[in-house]
Design an enzyme around this catalytic site. Structure first.
Site, PDB file in Angstrom:
ATOM      1  NE  ARG A   1      -1.673  -1.948   3.290  1.00 12.19           N
ATOM      2  CZ  ARG A   1      -2.457  -2.645   4.063  1.00 12.19           C
ATOM      3  NH1 ARG A   1      -2.839  -2.166   5.211  1.00 12.19           N
ATOM      4  NH2 ARG A   1      -2.880  -3.824   3.733  1.00 12.19           N
TER       5      ARG A   1
ATOM      6  CG  ASP B   1      -2.662   0.656   6.895  1.00  9.79           C
ATOM      7  OD1 ASP B   1      -3.854   0.997   6.809  1.00  9.79           O
ATOM      8  OD2 ASP B   1      -2.275  -0.304   7.591  1.00  9.79           O
TER       9      ASP B   1
END
Length: 160
Positions: free
Chosen positions: A92, A95
Site C-alpha cells: 500500500r 495505511d
C-alpha cells in the site's frame, strides 16, 4: 479534546515521502502544535504476500473530531495519497490506523478501539513507545510491559 494515536505505514511509491505527506495532513486534523511523530522504522510485511518492506511510525495529537469523523478523515488522507484496498495485508501507498482515542473502548462495524492488533505488532509498539513511554492502555497494561527485546530487534530505525 481527545488525545489520539495513529499508526502510519507505507511500502509503495516512495514510502518516506508518503509518511511525511501523511504527517502534514494529520497536522491539519490536530489542534495547534499538538502533533508528535515518532521516528520511522523499517519492518517486514505481515502475511504471505510478496512485497517490499514497510516504513512505519506513530503519530499523536489532540483533536476535536469524533472517532468516526477521525476515521473518515484518515481514510480520505489514504485515498488522496493513492491508497487502493485490493488485498488484506497487501502492499500500500499509505495505511493509517487509529490505535487509541483517549481511553475509549469501542467495537463497531467500522472501528475497533483500541486497535485490535496493536499489542502484538512491534512496528506499532516500538514507535508508540518513542513518543509515549509512560502510556498505559485502556486495559490498564503499561506500554513498556508489551515490548520485548525480540520486538525491538525486528525493526530497523530509518536513517535519513
Amino acid at each position: 479534546m481527545a488525545l489520539v494515536y495513529i499508526a502510519l505505514g507505507a511500502n509503495l511509491d516512495e514510502p518516506l515521502q508518503q509518511l511525511n505527506s501523511a504527517a502534514q495532513a494529520l497536522a491539519k486534523l490536530a489542534e495547534a502544535d499538538s502533533l508528535t511523530v515518532s521516528p520511522f522504522y523499517r519492518s517486514v510485511p505481515m502475511g504471505d504476500i510478496p512485497q517490499p518492506e514497510y516504513l512505519n511510525g506513530v503519530a499523536s495529537f489532540h483533536t476535536s473530531l469524533s472517532p468516526l469523523e477521525l476515521l473518515d478523515a484518515l481514510q480520505a488522507i489514504e485515498l488522496n495519497q493513492g491508497r487502493q484496498r485490493l488485498l488484506r495485508w497487501g502492499p500500500r501507498t499509505l495505511d493509517l490506523d487509529m490505535l487509541l482515542y483517549d481511553d475509549l473502548c469501542l467495537n463497531s462495524e467500522r472501528l475497533t478501539l483500541p486497535h485490535y492488533g496493536m499489542k502484538q505488532r512491534s512496528f506499532v509498539l516500538v514507535p508508540l513507545f518513542d513518543i509515549a513511554p509512560e502510556l498505559t492502555l485502556p486495559c490498564k497494561t503499561r506500554l513498556n510491559q508489551l515490548i520485548s527485546r525480540a520486538m525491538r530487534d525486528e525493526l530497523q530505525r530509518h536513517q535519513e
